[in-house]
Design a protein around this motif. Structure first.
Motif, short mmCIF file in Angstrom:
data_model
loop_
_atom_site.label_atom_id
_atom_site.label_comp_id
_atom_site.label_asym_id
_atom_site.label_seq_id
_atom_site.Cartn_x
_atom_site.Cartn_y
_atom_site.Cartn_z
N ASP A 108 16.36 -31.49 -25.28
CA ASP A 108 17.88 -32.39 -25.76
C ASP A 108 18.80 -31.05 -26.15
O ASP A 108 19.63 -30.37 -26.74
N PRO A 109 19.78 -31.30 -25.08
CA PRO A 109 20.87 -30.46 -24.61
C PRO A 109 22.05 -30.31 -25.85
O PRO A 109 23.07 -29.33 -25.87
N ILE A 110 22.12 -31.41 -25.96
CA ILE A 110 23.37 -32.26 -26.85
C ILE A 110 23.26 -30.94 -28.17
O ILE A 110 24.31 -30.12 -28.69
N ASN A 111 22.31 -31.19 -28.44
CA ASN A 111 21.91 -30.23 -29.51
C ASN A 111 21.83 -29.02 -29.17
O ASN A 111 21.58 -27.92 -31.10
N GLY A 112 21.19 -28.70 -28.50
CA GLY A 112 20.66 -27.35 -27.82
C GLY A 112 19.56 -26.93 -28.78
O GLY A 112 18.61 -25.90 -28.73
N ILE A 113 18.58 -28.26 -28.40
CA ILE A 113 17.05 -28.08 -28.92
C ILE A 113 16.02 -28.20 -28.40
O ILE A 113 16.14 -29.12 -27.15
N ILE A 114 14.81 -26.97 -27.76
CA ILE A 114 13.95 -27.92 -26.79
C ILE A 114 12.46 -27.98 -27.94
O ILE A 114 12.08 -26.71 -28.32
N LYS A 115 12.07 -29.57 -27.51
CA LYS A 115 10.93 -29.50 -28.32
C LYS A 115 9.08 -29.37 -27.43
O LYS A 115 9.69 -29.26 -26.33
N VAL A 116 8.74 -28.71 -27.72
CA VAL A 116 7.99 -27.37 -26.75
C VAL A 116 6.34 -28.15 -27.54
O VAL A 116 5.72 -27.82 -28.88
N ASN A 117 5.12 -28.83 -26.96
CA ASN A 117 3.69 -28.77 -27.33
C ASN A 117 2.64 -28.00 -25.61
O ASN A 117 3.13 -28.14 -24.53
N GLN A 118 2.81 -26.95 -26.05
CA GLN A 118 2.08 -25.40 -25.01
C GLN A 118 0.47 -26.01 -26.27
O GLN A 118 0.09 -25.35 -26.84
N LEU A 119 -0.36 -25.60 -25.03
CA LEU A 119 -1.65 -25.50 -24.76
C LEU A 119 -2.04 -23.70 -23.94
O LEU A 119 -1.75 -23.63 -22.85
N PHE A 120 -2.73 -23.19 -24.97
CA PHE A 120 -2.65 -21.93 -24.60
C PHE A 120 -4.67 -21.49 -24.34
O PHE A 120 -5.42 -22.66 -25.10
N TRP B 120 11.11 -14.13 -27.68
CA TRP B 120 11.74 -13.56 -27.33
C TRP B 120 13.45 -14.57 -27.35
O TRP B 120 13.82 -14.46 -27.97
N ASN B 121 13.11 -15.62 -27.56
CA ASN B 121 14.05 -16.45 -28.07
C ASN B 121 14.48 -16.33 -29.39
O ASN B 121 15.53 -16.44 -29.35
N HIS B 122 13.46 -16.34 -30.17
CA HIS B 122 13.81 -15.43 -31.79
C HIS B 122 14.56 -14.44 -32.32
O HIS B 122 14.78 -14.27 -33.52
N SER B 123 14.37 -13.22 -30.92
CA SER B 123 15.11 -12.63 -31.07
C SER B 123 16.73 -12.28 -31.55
O SER B 123 17.34 -11.21 -31.77
N GLU C 212 25.47 -20.13 -34.25
CA GLU C 212 26.20 -19.92 -32.29
C GLU C 212 24.35 -19.32 -32.26
O GLU C 212 23.82 -18.95 -31.33
N LYS C 213 23.65 -18.81 -33.22
CA LYS C 213 22.10 -17.68 -33.06
C LYS C 213 20.86 -18.76 -32.85
O LYS C 213 21.35 -19.78 -32.41
N GLY C 214 20.22 -18.23 -32.35
CA GLY C 214 19.16 -19.25 -31.91
C GLY C 214 17.75 -18.73 -32.67
O GLY C 214 17.55 -17.32 -33.03
N TYR C 215 16.71 -19.56 -32.98
CA TYR C 215 15.51 -19.38 -33.48
C TYR C 215 14.29 -20.04 -32.86
O TYR C 215 15.02 -20.78 -31.88
N THR C 216 13.96 -19.86 -33.31
CA THR C 216 12.52 -20.60 -32.60
C THR C 216 11.31 -21.30 -34.06
O THR C 216 10.81 -20.52 -34.70
N LYS C 217 10.95 -22.15 -34.38
CA LYS C 217 10.49 -22.98 -35.33
C LYS C 217 9.37 -23.51 -34.87
O LYS C 217 9.30 -24.11 -34.32
N ALA D 233 0.32 -24.78 -29.45
CA ALA D 233 1.34 -24.38 -30.32
C ALA D 233 2.36 -26.19 -30.68
O ALA D 233 2.43 -26.34 -29.35
N LEU D 234 2.99 -26.26 -31.94
CA LEU D 234 3.59 -26.93 -31.16
C LEU D 234 5.00 -26.25 -32.11
O LEU D 234 5.24 -25.94 -33.31
N TYR D 235 6.15 -26.15 -31.52
CA TYR D 235 6.81 -25.10 -31.67
C TYR D 235 8.44 -26.22 -31.19
O TYR D 235 8.64 -26.89 -29.84
N SER D 236 9.41 -25.99 -31.98
CA SER D 236 10.99 -25.53 -31.11
C SER D 236 11.95 -24.76 -31.39
O SER D 236 12.06 -24.02 -32.17
#
Length: 925
Positions: free
Chosen positions: A29-41, A59-62, A89-94, A135-138
């Motif tokens: 979602d580039p308008i809100n600067g969000i990437i929703k991720v569903n990841q299998l490890f 590293w995004n959470h740095s 302006e800052k970034g984070y991972t939820k 993992a389910l994260y944004s």
């Protein structure tokens, strides 16, 4: 033991011994600067021990706050952007959850490394067993102006190292927990990966991996790398050049047509396959952002102004530089950060090899070398590859170099981005010349194409396998040395036919050095002298040669090259010298003296123009000379300055350098009145934690003799004083702390002062600062000449850079320097001749707008103590360099109502060249 430890800790390749995979499904979602991720490890334990905790890079959470390792590193390098940024302006991972087939998994972030996640496995993973979880994260992307990663104000995305990924694990099962420092050097474990990245239809994705498009989603499967890089653009200038066999996607080839692009890619592929093996069916993203992280230093400035190299050649140079970096880095996927000194050196060496192969006539200054006005200069004659030597020598001659094996996080910005790769490449070039290019090429090819991941050879093993002891100087000495090298040569004995010379290797470095002999400027012989010996004697036939030069191409860095040559004639003790206009590259063949125009200004002399005569300002010698006679247009007389300074550098000690200097100057301090200032001084500079820290202190002794003319132009009785000074400073963009103490003794006075200053960002974009000052004075003559200044520094020693030194009214009198009392308002009590204490406070109100307040207590002889104060607003444009102060209230009452209020406004303006230069260099050194 020390060498063995160095080798084991620096050179061992830590190949991943775990089999891992990722399946990533991302919705952008580039308008809100969000990437929703569903990841299998999927993780397989190939170590011989149980594993109960898995580690992931996030590293995004740095970018989440100012306490992360990334934020601390940006602050150390004076990047104010992150400190001044807002939450948006800052970034984070939820993280929503981590789940296995047994349910939710417990996890936490490491306390000192918030960009690393620890996941606790319910049942420890047995050797050879596998474990899967989801993992389910944004991802909330940061603004891209911090490091280039993130989202810009057009809602376009630059993505790199943003998805969660297993931390690097050695074949012994040890986790390498590397935080993000903004270096783009993530050393994640090798893993296969599949991607599905979906985005709005009005955007275009430019990925680093070839894939397919379906229903506004980009997909790629069974990739052997999970570190995906992509750009998401509304508009872009990326284009594809080359062929399906070797394809490049780039945004730097606007003027490269299809046919030319194919020729360039064919050349690049042919060259690269000599070192990396078969590169058929390869796809590369050659992006300007990656290039700009480590550009060809100086090239872009030159290209964007006078364009001495055709644009197509510019692209080819940039493309090969990027590709060599990416290919080499991809061959160090698990250990790039630990072996960065060698990886960056190899990529830079191969880049210069390509330039030497396909652009053999390219000079350091490009086509500018053809102009007759500069063609005689060394910088015009030097090949393009000499850029490598200059980049490394710039810090080497200032004692700002660091050993090559220094961890990336402890390198200064200049060493990390420029000098380290240059010095490493120079060492590899020496290796090429001493062992032979064919043998070196075989070593590089094996290093990059070896498939032995089960029982890998260390780099030391590879060196010994190919070179026996011929490369021992490189992997035991060159990479670990911190001493500064200086060679010298002198004649010992001579006869009718023979001459004996002694070569001195002052630091006894193990690095071999070349020695050339000449006859009438033509090369007669060239030999490599082994290192490790302090003094060596050699004999030559003087009938065949007339000049000997050590280190003629400066492949070995030195602090001084003026003593590298001797001429074998009747005046053999005299070394060749040349006089140059402006400045040139130092040469081992002769010593240089430079003459350059010099233009300055002060309120009494007006514009001063003249010349500066020196022996090198950019690539300076241990002993520097500077003489500048000038003509003052206002006084219509000569003024000027002279200085000489010698620096003794020390390594591996808290004491970094000792400098001895003498200076003299004469300018006007009032209309028709001249001063003469003489000052010998000694300074000792301490860096207790080395170059990795901004902490430093200086202890200095300075003597000042000052003679002044009266209005009849007669010299009055001079003032002489001696100062003992201590200064301490630990500064960054986020905070700074400084301590100063000065004891000064003169003919009739003794004076002591001390100050403490602290500045810190306490909230988003907001900082406070405070300063305390105390001063005590004993003036036997009560002359008033040495009193402490309250609103304006009392510069009786003429050491401050005041534009209008003696002004009491008018614009120049309003210049403000934070010293002594440090008050901004011109309060009634202007000086203190007994003692004073003061405090200065500042805090941010909004952006650059600050509120300030000064308070103090002043005691003058025969007077009562006075309490003084002022307050007002300031605009802090550039911290410590440019600010404007607007007084509001003080002992004078409300000042803003005064009709002459404009005369009360103060300003800080640093105009001295060294101060302005430090504004830019402080982030690099």
């Amino acid at each position: 033991m020390k060498k063995q430890f160095c080798l084991l800790s620096i050179f061992q390749i830590a190949f991943c011994f775990s089999q891992q995979s990722n399946e990533i499904d991302a919705q952008i979602d580039p308008i809100n600067g969000i990437i929703k991720v569903n990841q299998l490890f999927s993780f397989t334990n190939n170590s011989n021990k149980l594993i109960d905790t898995l580690y992931l890079y996030d590293w995004n959470h740095s970018y989440s706050d100012t306490s992360t390792p990334l934020a601390v590193k940006l602050a150390q390098e004076f990047n104010f952007k992150f400190e001044k940024s807002q939450s948006a302006e800052k970034g984070y991972t939820k993280v929503d959850n981590f789940r296995s087939n047994l349910g939710s998994l417990k996890w936490h972030r490491l306390e000192e490394q918030k960009d690393i996640i620890a996941i606790h496995v319910v049942n420890p993973i047995q050797p050879k067993d596998s474990f899967q979880f989801t993992a389910l994260y944004s991802i909330k992307l940061p603004a891209n102006h911090f490091t280039g990663y993130g989202i810009n104000n057009l809602d376009e995305i630059s993505f790199r190292n943003g998805f969660l990924e297993f931390a690097n694990q050695s074949f012994k099962g040890q986790w390498n927990l590397d935080s993000n420092y903004g270096f783009n050097d993530r050393t994640a474990s090798l893993s296969s990966a599949s991607f599905s990245v979906c985005f709005p239809e009005n955007y275009t994705i430019i990925p680093s991996i070839k894939g397919s498009f379906q229903n506004n989603c980009w997909q790629a499967e069974d990739q052997n790398q999970s570190n995906l890089v992509f750009y998401l653009k509304l508009n872009h200038n990326f284009k594809t050049i080359g062929s399906p066999n070797f394809e490049i996607q780039t945004d730097m080839a606007d003027e490269v047509d299809t046919e030319t692009g194919l020729e360039i890619t064919n050349r690049i592929q042919d060259f690269a396959q000599n070192f990396f093996g078969n590169l058929n069916n390869q796809y590369f993203l050659v992006d300007s952002e990656f290039y700009n992280q480590n550009p060809i230093v100086g090239l872009d400035l030159l290209l964007n102004t006078i364009r001495p190299i055709p644009k197509i050649e510019q692209f080819e140079l940039k493309a090969i530089q990027v590709l060599m970096r990416k290919l080499v880095q991809s061959k160090f996927p698990e250990n790039y950060r630990q072996n960065r000194w060698l990886a960056d050196g190899l990529s830079h060496y191969l880049f210069m090899r390509y330039v030497g192969t396909y652009f053999p006539e390219l000079r350091l200054t490009g086509n500018l070398a053809k102009f007759s006005t500069v063609s005689s200069y060394q910088f015009a004659k030097a090949p393009f590859s000499f850029k490598t030597n200059l980049q490394a020598a710039f810090v080497y001659r200032r004692n700002l170099t660091q050993p090559l094996f220094t961890p990336s996080k402890d390198l200064t910005k200049y060493n990390r981005r420029i000098a380290l790769r240059s010095r490493s490449a120079m060492g590899i070039k020496i290796l090429e010349e001493t062992v032979g290019r064919e043998k070196l090429d075989a070593f590089v090819f094996t290093l990059f194409t070896s498939k032995n991941h089960v029982n890998p050879l260390s780099i030391q093993d590879n060196f010994e396998l190919y070179f026996n002891n011929q490369a021992k100087w490189f992997y035991e000495g060159y990479c670990c040395e911190s001493g500064l090298t200086d060679y010298a040569i002198r004649q010992i004995l001579k006869s009718d036919h023979l001459v004996e010379v002694e070569m001195t290797n002052h630091s006894a470095t193990q690095t071999p050095v070349k020695l050339n002999s000449y006859s009438k400027n033509k090369l007669v012989s060239s030999i490599w002298i082994p290192g490790g010996v302090k003094k060596q004697r050699l004999t030559f036939d003087k009938t065949k040669i007339d000049k000997i030069v050590i280190n003629p191409e400066q492949l070995v860095l030195e602090t001084n090259t003026n003593n590298n040559n001797i001429t074998l004639n009747n005046s053999f003790t005299k070394r060749d010298r040349k006089l140059r206009l402006f400045e040139d590259i130092p040469s081992s063949h002769y010593a240089s003296t430079f003459v350059a125009p010099n233009l300055t200004f002060n309120a009494y002399d007006g514009v001063l123009f003249g010349m500066a005569i020196h022996n090198g300002l950019v690539l300076r010698q241990p002993t520097t000379l500077y003489f500048s006679p000038q003509y003052a247009t206002k006084e219509m007389s000569l003024s000027g300055s002279f200085s000489i300074r010698h620096r003794s550098y020390l390594q591996k000690k808290k004491l970094a350098s000792i400098s001895y200097g003498f200076g003299a100057e004469s300018f006007h301090f009032n209309p028709g009145q001249r001063y003469y200032r003489f000052n010998p001084q000694i300074d000792a500079t301490f860096r207790p934690e080395g170059l990795a820290s901004n902490k430093r202190s200086i202890v200095g002794v300075e003597m000042v003799s000052l003679l002044q003319e009266d209005q009849n132009k007669e010299i009055t009785a001079g003032d002489f004083n001696t100062s003992l000074t201590y200064l301490y400073r630990d500064s960054s963009s986020s905070s700074s702390e400084g301590i100063g103490a000065v004891l000064q003794m003169g003919n009739s006075f003794t004076k002591f002062s001390a100050s403490y200053r602290n500045r810190k960002y306490y909230s988003e974009g907001k900082q406070y600062s405070y300063r305390f000052f105390i001063g005590i004075l004993s003036d036997l003559n009560n002359s008033g000449n040495f009193d402490f200044g309250i609103s304006r520094v009392n510069d009786y020693s003429f050491k401050y850079n005041l534009i209008g030194r003696s002004e009491t009214s008018g614009f120049f009198s309003q210049q403000y320097i934070l010293a002594e009392g440090g008050f901004k308002s011109f309060i009634p009590t202007q000086t203190a001749n007994q003692w004073m204490v003061s405090a200065n406070f500042n805090t941010t109100l909004w952006r650059s707008l600050e509120a300030y307040s000064d308070i103090g207590m002043v005691k003058n002889k025969m007077q009562k103590k006075r309490f003084i104060y002022d307050t007002g607003l300031s605009i802090n444009l550039i911290q410590d360099y440019l600010a404007i102060y607007f007084p509001l209230y003080s002992n004078l009452g409300w000042e803003i109502d005064d009709k002459a209020y404009s005369s009360k406004i103060r300003f800080t303006l640093s105009v001295q060249a060294s101060d302005l230069l430090s504004l830019f260099t402080r982030s690099w050194f």
